[in-house]
Scaffold this active site. Structure first.
Site, PDB file in Angstrom:
ATOM      1  N   GLU A 116      69.958  56.368 -67.129  1.00 45.91           N
ATOM      2  CA  GLU A 116      71.417  56.558 -67.191  1.00 45.91           C
ATOM      3  C   GLU A 116      71.773  58.046 -67.144  1.00 45.91           C
ATOM      4  OE1 GLU A 116      73.267  54.073 -66.833  1.00 45.91           O
ATOM      5  OE2 GLU A 116      72.374  52.310 -67.778  1.00 45.91           O
ATOM      6  N   HIS A 140      73.847  56.174 -75.936  1.00 45.99           N
ATOM      7  CA  HIS A 140      74.005  54.819 -75.406  1.00 45.99           C
ATOM      8  C   HIS A 140      73.091  53.888 -76.190  1.00 45.99           C
ATOM      9  CE1 HIS A 140      74.233  51.367 -72.852  1.00 45.99           C
ATOM     10  NE2 HIS A 140      73.008  51.494 -72.400  1.00 45.99           N
ATOM     11  N   HIS A 142      72.469  49.500 -77.698  1.00 44.43           N
ATOM     12  CA  HIS A 142      72.696  48.070 -77.447  1.00 44.43           C
ATOM     13  C   HIS A 142      72.883  47.320 -78.776  1.00 44.43           C
ATOM     14  CE1 HIS A 142      70.157  48.274 -73.408  1.00 44.43           C
ATOM     15  NE2 HIS A 142      71.249  48.997 -73.356  1.00 44.43           N
ATOM     16  N   GLU A 170      87.896  52.709 -92.150  1.00 41.25           N
ATOM     17  CA  GLU A 170      86.986  53.660 -91.519  1.00 41.25           C
ATOM     18  C   GLU A 170      87.107  53.637 -89.990  1.00 41.25           C
ATOM     19  OE1 GLU A 170      85.379  55.453 -93.678  1.00 41.25           O
ATOM     20  OE2 GLU A 170      84.273  56.705 -92.280  1.00 41.25           O
ATOM     21  N   HIS A 211      76.543  44.433 -72.307  1.00 39.25           N
ATOM     22  CA  HIS A 211      75.467  45.420 -72.161  1.00 39.25           C
ATOM     23  C   HIS A 211      75.316  46.324 -73.396  1.00 39.25           C
ATOM     24  CE1 HIS A 211      73.384  48.685 -69.496  1.00 39.25           C
ATOM     25  NE2 HIS A 211      73.056  48.803 -70.763  1.00 39.25           N
TER      26      HIS A 211
HETATM   27  O1  2HA Z   1      67.061  50.721 -70.332  1.00 37.71           O
HETATM   28  O2  2HA Z   1      69.805  51.001 -71.757  1.00 37.71           O
HETATM   29  O3  2HA Z   1      71.321  50.972 -69.611  1.00 37.71           O
HETATM   30  C1  2HA Z   1      67.880  51.744 -70.714  1.00 37.71           C
HETATM   31  C2  2HA Z   1      69.271  51.276 -70.718  1.00 37.71           C
HETATM   32  C3  2HA Z   1      69.973  51.135 -69.442  1.00 37.71           C
HETATM   33 ZN    ZN Z   2      71.696  50.060 -71.633  1.00 43.91          ZN
END
Ligand code: 2HA
Ligand code: ZN
Length: 274
Positions: A116, A140, A142, A170, A211
């Protein structure tokens, strides 16, 4: 000074490990970037190797010309960051023209920067400009509950923002500008990076439907704290929805009152009557 002995590298590793412990980084999921201050680059110069060739960037990063970033490696596991730091992440330098990068430290096993990278650099550029240079961290992750919500809530900034703000004070304090949501898109492309960074003009957190999320912060603490707050609120909201839905909810006026006491600038478009 060695890169691994610096406060910024330790903060980077700690954040990745914290995310792993939260369960946000299955397999090679998620990535992190940190823009170094000029003094930080100078302090570790002896530990850098400026011998590798330049790799063209798929995005134009003129605002980042000459900047250095710590970036997690493509396909690397956040789980391994404490055990194998110099293989799991690296430092890249952006060329003076802003059109290429080279690895100057780390990724010792021959790894490449995060898949990314385009999104990270575009977001870094927007936030550097908007914050007058103060914002250095793009993250980033998940987290399961906020991803789950993207299956059930309408994909509108106004709805996600308000529903999460209602879960605890918060939330409005950590993302007073609200949060952006974008539909499912192919990961790793400059298109998803472009849409995300357009939202980062306004917000510090953007949800990628089905995602994960992108957050921005001046420090590791602020970017991690923002991610943590969003995910905690999402977890509560999932429980509330599963328990039959909200019955007792703070009103739009309650938010206006809180904004006054805490000096928050909460946009009126999130304070609609329900
Ligand atoms: O694999 O999170 O968006 C890495 C990621 C791709
Ligand atoms: Zn990802």
């Amino acid at each position: 000074m060695r890169v691994l002995d610096t406060t910024f590298a330790r903060g980077f590793i700690r954040m990745a490990d914290d995310g792993w412990r939260q369960g946000w980084h299955e397999c090679h999921g998620g990535n992190l970037s940190y823009r170094l201050a000029k003094e930080e680059v100078k302090a570790v110069e002896d530990d850098l190797r400026r011998e590798r060739g330049w790799t063209p960037l798929s995005v134009q990063a003129g605002e980042l010309a000459g900047d250095h970033f710590l970036v997690t490696g493509s396909g690397k596991f956040m789980r391994n960051m404490t055990l194998y730091p110099s293989d799991s992440f690296g430092m890249i330098e952006i060329s003076d023209a802003g059109d290429a990068y080279r690895i100057v430290w780390g990724l010792t096993g021959g790894g490449l920067p995060t898949s990314e990278l385009a999104a990270h650099l575009m977001n870094q550029a927007v936030k550097k400009r908007k914050s007058g240079g103060a914002c250095r961290v793009i993250y980033h992750a998940h987290p399961g509950n906020i991803i789950a919500l993207s299956f059930v809530l309408p994909m509108k900034d106004e709805i996600f923002t308000r529903e999460l703000w209602e879960m605890e004070p918060e939330c409005a304090m950590t993302f007073p500008a609200g949060m952006g949501v974008i539909p499912w898109m192919v990961p790793g492309t400059s298109e998803i990076g472009e849409l995300t960074c357009r939202m980062m003009e306004e917000y510090d957190v953007v949800l990628w439907a089905q995602h994960g999320i992108f957050t921005a912060g001046e420090t590791f603490d602020s970017a991690f704290g923002l991610t943590h707050t969003v995910e905690k609120a999402a977890e509560m909201l999932m429980k509330v929805i599963s328990a039959g839905g909200k019955r007792n909810v703070p009103s739009a006026q309650d938010f206006r009152d809180m904004a006054e006491v805490f000096g928050l600038d909460l946009p009126e478009r999130f304070l609609y009557e329900k």
